[in-house]
Design a protein around this motif. Structure first.
Motif, mmCIF file in Angstrom:
data_model
loop_
_atom_site.group_PDB
_atom_site.id
_atom_site.type_symbol
_atom_site.label_atom_id
_atom_site.label_comp_id
_atom_site.label_asym_id
_atom_site.label_seq_id
_atom_site.Cartn_x
_atom_site.Cartn_y
_atom_site.Cartn_z
ATOM 1 N N GLY A 164 18.321 10.230 47.832
ATOM 2 C CA GLY A 164 19.101 10.660 46.679
ATOM 3 C C GLY A 164 18.587 11.912 46.001
ATOM 4 N N ASP A 165 17.396 12.374 46.398
ATOM 5 C CA ASP A 165 16.840 13.611 45.841
ATOM 6 C C ASP A 165 17.422 14.774 46.649
ATOM 7 O OD1 ASP A 165 15.400 15.599 44.662
ATOM 8 O OD2 ASP A 165 13.426 14.794 45.149
ATOM 9 N N SER A 166 18.648 15.151 46.317
ATOM 10 C CA SER A 166 19.422 16.062 47.166
ATOM 11 C C SER A 166 19.472 17.503 46.680
ATOM 12 C CB SER A 166 20.860 15.537 47.296
ATOM 13 O OG SER A 166 21.476 15.426 46.020
ATOM 14 N N ASP A 167 19.013 17.775 45.468
ATOM 15 C CA ASP A 167 19.089 19.124 44.908
ATOM 16 C C ASP A 167 17.691 19.738 44.918
ATOM 17 O OD1 ASP A 167 19.423 21.445 43.476
ATOM 18 O OD2 ASP A 167 20.266 20.490 41.682
ATOM 19 N N PHE A 168 17.442 20.669 45.851
ATOM 20 C CA PHE A 168 16.093 21.212 45.989
ATOM 21 C C PHE A 168 15.674 22.053 44.783
ATOM 22 C CE2 PHE A 168 18.494 24.861 47.363
ATOM 23 C CZ PHE A 168 17.703 25.970 47.087
ATOM 24 N N LYS A 169 16.637 22.482 43.976
ATOM 25 C CA LYS A 169 16.307 23.259 42.785
ATOM 26 C C LYS A 169 15.930 22.364 41.599
ATOM 27 C CE LYS A 169 19.071 27.299 43.989
ATOM 28 N NZ LYS A 169 20.133 28.246 43.568
ATOM 29 N N ASN A 170 16.244 21.103 41.710
ATOM 30 C CA ASN A 170 15.923 20.146 40.646
ATOM 31 C C ASN A 170 15.393 18.855 41.268
ATOM 32 O OD1 ASN A 170 17.095 21.524 38.082
ATOM 33 N ND2 ASN A 170 18.781 21.649 39.570
ATOM 34 N N PRO A 171 14.227 18.914 41.898
ATOM 35 C CA PRO A 171 13.701 17.744 42.597
ATOM 36 C C PRO A 171 13.295 16.633 41.640
ATOM 37 C CG PRO A 171 12.039 19.444 42.470
ATOM 38 C CD PRO A 171 13.312 20.064 41.955
ATOM 39 N N THR A 172 13.344 15.420 42.146
ATOM 40 C CA THR A 172 12.964 14.252 41.342
ATOM 41 C C THR A 172 11.855 13.412 41.977
ATOM 42 O OG1 THR A 172 14.717 12.932 42.380
ATOM 43 C CG2 THR A 172 15.268 14.076 40.314
ATOM 44 N N CYS A 220 17.649 10.510 58.900
ATOM 45 C CA CYS A 220 16.777 11.614 59.308
ATOM 46 C C CYS A 220 15.436 11.450 58.597
ATOM 47 C CB CYS A 220 17.400 12.971 58.988
ATOM 48 S SG CYS A 220 17.314 13.451 57.248
ATOM 49 N N ASP A 221 14.444 12.157 59.065
ATOM 50 C CA ASP A 221 13.104 12.085 58.500
ATOM 51 C C ASP A 221 13.136 12.602 57.061
ATOM 52 O OD1 ASP A 221 10.306 12.603 57.893
ATOM 53 O OD2 ASP A 221 9.930 12.444 60.047
ATOM 54 N N ASN A 222 12.610 11.827 56.127
ATOM 55 C CA ASN A 222 12.683 12.223 54.716
ATOM 56 C C ASN A 222 11.726 13.362 54.361
ATOM 57 O OD1 ASN A 222 10.239 10.822 54.742
ATOM 58 N ND2 ASN A 222 10.700 9.588 52.939
ATOM 59 N N ARG A 223 10.991 13.852 55.345
ATOM 60 C CA ARG A 223 10.123 15.016 55.112
ATOM 61 C C ARG A 223 10.820 16.335 55.448
ATOM 62 N NH1 ARG A 223 5.415 13.810 59.007
ATOM 63 N NH2 ARG A 223 7.214 13.129 60.241
ATOM 64 N N ALA A 224 11.988 16.268 56.057
ATOM 65 C CA ALA A 224 12.696 17.473 56.487
ATOM 66 C C ALA A 224 12.987 18.386 55.300
ATOM 67 C CB ALA A 224 14.002 17.102 57.192
ATOM 68 N N GLY A 225 12.498 19.618 55.365
ATOM 69 C CA GLY A 225 12.752 20.595 54.306
ATOM 70 C C GLY A 225 12.004 20.335 53.014
ATOM 71 N N ALA A 226 10.996 19.461 53.036
ATOM 72 C CA ALA A 226 10.366 19.022 51.787
ATOM 73 C C ALA A 226 9.548 20.097 51.083
ATOM 74 C CB ALA A 226 9.487 17.793 52.051
ATOM 75 N N TYR A 227 9.226 21.184 51.761
ATOM 76 C CA TYR A 227 8.525 22.296 51.104
ATOM 77 C C TYR A 227 9.478 23.164 50.288
ATOM 78 C CZ TYR A 227 3.551 23.141 52.328
ATOM 79 O OH TYR A 227 2.183 23.129 52.388
ATOM 80 N N LEU A 228 10.768 23.104 50.573
ATOM 81 C CA LEU A 228 11.725 24.009 49.925
ATOM 82 C C LEU A 228 11.711 23.917 48.405
ATOM 83 C CD1 LEU A 228 14.709 23.813 52.440
ATOM 84 C CD2 LEU A 228 13.095 25.707 52.103
ATOM 85 N N PRO A 229 11.714 22.728 47.807
ATOM 86 C CA PRO A 229 11.667 22.688 46.338
ATOM 87 C C PRO A 229 10.364 23.232 45.774
ATOM 88 C CG PRO A 229 11.504 20.473 47.261
ATOM 89 C CD PRO A 229 11.885 21.377 48.389
ATOM 90 N N VAL A 230 9.266 23.109 46.521
ATOM 91 C CA VAL A 230 7.985 23.634 46.052
ATOM 92 C C VAL A 230 8.005 25.157 46.087
ATOM 93 C CG1 VAL A 230 5.486 23.614 46.385
ATOM 94 C CG2 VAL A 230 6.824 21.554 46.907
ATOM 95 N N ILE A 231 8.499 25.721 47.177
ATOM 96 C CA ILE A 231 8.607 27.180 47.279
ATOM 97 C C ILE A 231 9.562 27.713 46.225
ATOM 98 C CG2 ILE A 231 9.355 29.084 48.759
ATOM 99 C CD1 ILE A 231 8.508 27.380 51.177
ATOM 100 N N GLU A 232 10.683 27.039 46.048
ATOM 101 C CA GLU A 232 11.697 27.481 45.085
ATOM 102 C C GLU A 232 11.133 27.510 43.672
ATOM 103 O OE1 GLU A 232 15.233 28.712 43.364
ATOM 104 O OE2 GLU A 232 14.653 28.681 45.482
ATOM 105 N N ALA A 233 10.419 26.485 43.301
ATOM 106 C CA ALA A 233 9.917 26.371 41.925
ATOM 107 C C ALA A 233 8.760 27.316 41.634
ATOM 108 C CB ALA A 233 9.502 24.936 41.643
ATOM 109 N N THR A 234 8.100 27.805 42.687
ATOM 110 C CA THR A 234 6.922 28.667 42.477
ATOM 111 C C THR A 234 7.139 30.079 43.002
ATOM 112 O OG1 THR A 234 5.935 27.943 44.582
ATOM 113 C CG2 THR A 234 5.347 26.699 42.597
ATOM 114 N N ARG A 235 8.359 30.432 43.387
ATOM 115 C CA ARG A 235 8.581 31.721 44.049
ATOM 116 C C ARG A 235 8.178 32.905 43.174
ATOM 117 N NH1 ARG A 235 13.505 33.275 46.334
ATOM 118 N NH2 ARG A 235 14.019 31.156 47.012
#
Length: 373
Positions: A164-172, A220-235
């Motif tokens: 359900g954590d689907s918005d990489f710009k607003n991770p939960t 699918c693996d729940n780790r897929a793309g998991a760095y994206l919110p971290v990169i987005e928030a610290t870009r």
């Protein structure tokens, strides 16, 4: 992965790839500011083993001068994966001698970062307590040894997304939210002008997010793309990302074709995704915006034994020509630019220790076979 402490294996001739690149990088001036370096310099980043896996121990002061940034690897958890407390003890060094060698490299204009994680050092921050432990312990390590910054090399199951954590710009997901908070706190403590923040994710955690996003897909693996919110928030405070273009399965690029590691197509397609941006999980309303070219490095294995995805000299040249000079590949056309990026940041390699083992075979050589100019 990079931190796998396997017994010594014979190093192949492939280590020359990095050798051929190094002589064409312009060394960062000693008095350059961080902002100037981010725009104008090209660099080579190398990982230094804080252990001996058969490649041999090397003093920091004996690292080849061709490396501009030395990532000391690794600082690791001291009290389990989820406690957040990170520890670091220099291998085969006294604290005083290690500190002196860090200062020596810095006097040569080098940057020395502490890298956290690796294959054996998985870190999860599921609570605010773990977050605070992480901040306090990492800050103490950086201050004690005088490091210039922090490299985040979280692998394995360190990062994941809750259903359900689907918005990489607003991770939960707590492990994501707490890591973002921790990195911002550490960066603010040291100040953005003097502190370097870098990341070395695997393709699974970044480019795979174009096809699958762990918090929004089914089965699918729940780790897929998991760095994206971290990169987005610290870009805005992130100096560069050096995705590991090795030990990777096939990844779909912006041409919607699979690309396999070890080829120019793979390197260009993976970098192009960061330079053009892409819709996460194919959703147009979830678009990961492009990073600056000076925030992107190619992560290459130094030889066939350093990681899967060894790339020949000819293929590396093709990839760099496409990314920097705009000489497009016939089989992959860049979406980010048809002219290339003169400020593309450079190359990361694993590892400095294999360089030493081969009597500095690759780092000082100036063969001219690969050009970054």
């Amino acid at each position: 992965m990079k931190g796998n402490r396997l017994a010594f294996r014979q190093v192949s001739i492939g280590i020359l790839i990095v050798a051929l690149i190094v002589s064409f990088f312009q060394l960062m001036p000693v008095n350059a500011t961080k902002a100037q370096a981010a725009v104008s310099s090209k660099m080579i980043v190398g990982y230094w083993h804080n252990f001996d896996n058969g490649s041999g121990f090397i003093k920091l002061r004996d690292v080849s001068p061709k490396f501009d940034v030395i990532n000391v690897s690794f600082a690791e958890p001291t009290s389990g994966v989820t406690n957040g407390t990170i520890g670091f003890t220099p291998y085969n060094y006294t604290d005083a001698d290690f500190k002196a060698d860090v200062v020596y490299l810095q006097s040569q204009g080098k940057k020395v970062l502490i890298s956290i994680g690796g294959a054996n050092g998985q870190v999860q921050l599921p609570s605010t307590t773990a977050r605070d432990n992480f901040v306090n312990s990492v800050t103490a390590i950086i201050e004690k040894y005088g490091f210039d910054g922090l490299d985040v090399d979280f692998e394995g199951h360190s990062l994941y997304l809750n259903a359900g954590d689907s918005d990489f710009k607003n991770p939960t997901t707590p492990v994501i939210v707490n890591l973002i908070s921790a990195l911002k706190t550490i960066n603010n403590h040291f100040g953005t002008d003097n502190f370097y923040l870098t990341m070395a994710p695997e393709t699974f955690f970044v480019q795979l997010g174009y096809s699958f996003y762990g918090g929004s897909c089914i089965s699918c693996d729940n780790r897929a793309g998991a760095y994206l919110p971290v990169i987005e928030a610290t870009r805005d405070i992130l100096d560069w990302v050096q995705v590991q273009n090795y030990n990777s399965g096939p990844i779909i690029g912006l041409d919607n074709q699979y690309h396999n590691m070890g080829s120019a197509d793979f390197h260009v397609a993976m970098a192009d995704m960061l330079l053009a941006g892409f819709p996460v999980a194919g959703k147009s309303n979830q678009f990961f915006n492009a990073l600056r070219a000076d925030q992107v490095l190619l992560g290459l294995p130094a030889n066939a034994n350093a990681g899967g995805g060894f790339t020949s000299v000819a293929e590396v040249q093709k990839a760099l020509d496409a990314l920097i000079k705009g000489i497009q590949l016939p089989s992959y056309q860049m979406r980010s630019s048809t002219n290339g990026f003169s400020d593309f940041r450079g190359v990361m390699t694993w590892s400095i220790n294999w360089d030493k083992y081969n009597n500095f075979e690759f780092s000082p050589i100036a063969t001219g076979h690969i050009s970054m100019l």
